[in-house]
Scaffold this motif. Structure first.
Motif, PDB file in Angstrom:
ATOM      1  N   SER A  36      -5.610  -8.626   0.196  1.00 19.12           N
ATOM      2  CA  SER A  36      -6.030  -7.243   0.393  1.00 19.12           C
ATOM      3  C   SER A  36      -5.080  -6.596   1.413  1.00 19.12           C
ATOM      4  O   SER A  36      -4.807  -7.183   2.459  1.00 19.12           O
TER       5      SER A  36
ATOM      6  N   THR B 197      -2.841   0.592  -3.933  1.00 22.33           N
ATOM      7  CA  THR B 197      -2.335  -0.757  -3.644  1.00 22.33           C
ATOM      8  C   THR B 197      -1.923  -1.468  -4.924  1.00 22.33           C
ATOM      9  O   THR B 197      -2.378  -1.135  -6.020  1.00 22.33           O
TER      10      THR B 197
ATOM     11  N   ILE C 289       0.878  -1.170   0.000  1.00 19.53           N
ATOM     12  CA  ILE C 289       0.000   0.000   0.000  1.00 19.53           C
ATOM     13  C   ILE C 289       0.915   1.220   0.000  1.00 19.53           C
ATOM     14  O   ILE C 289       1.862   1.309   0.786  1.00 19.53           O
TER      15      ILE C 289
ATOM     16  N   SER D 138      -4.655  -3.001   3.512  1.00 22.47           N
ATOM     17  CA  SER D 138      -5.334  -1.766   3.900  1.00 22.47           C
ATOM     18  C   SER D 138      -4.515  -1.054   4.966  1.00 22.47           C
ATOM     19  O   SER D 138      -3.469  -1.556   5.399  1.00 22.47           O
TER      20      SER D 138
END
Length: 121
Positions: free
Chosen positions: A70, A59, A53, A72
């Protein structure tokens, strides 16, 4: 001095989601122009980049893991998080978080100590 520290469960069951957090101190994850990355090393194998990220919140992921990954962040806590879904024993590895410095050829300049994650029932 920038420091990174991984945290999360050391044991995950197959088909579940692996979730790890990297807490950063000594520098902000929103500072231009750094990228904050996850890398892993399965037993007996080399390092594998998982994703990052960016300072901007953008990303990018490894094509081989993109479907399950994923990354974050929580800027209020200066943390970024990895989620890897549908894990199998092949996801067993030492997981590292690291900073990428684009000014030096996109090299990893700071690393966490790593955390062992085992996928097993």
């Amino acid at each position: 001095q920038v420091q990174l520290q991984e945290s999360g469960p050391g044991l995950v069951k197959p088909s579940q989601t692996l979730s790890l957090t990297c807490t950063v101190s000594g520098g902000s994850i929103t500072t231009n122009y750094y990228y904050w990355s996850w890398i892993r090393q399965p037993p007996g194998k080399g390092l594998e980049w998982i994703g990052y990220i960016a300072y901007s919140g953008n990303t990018d992921y490894s094509p081989s893991l993109k479907r399950r990954t994923s990354v974050s962040r929580d800027t209020s806590k200066n943390q970024f998080t990895l989620q890897l879904s549908s894990v199998t024993p092949e996801d067993t590895a030492v997981y590292y978080c690291a900073r990428i410095d684009p000014s030096g050829g996109y090299e990893f300049d700071y690393w966490g100590q790593g955390t062992q994650v085992t996928v097993s029932s």
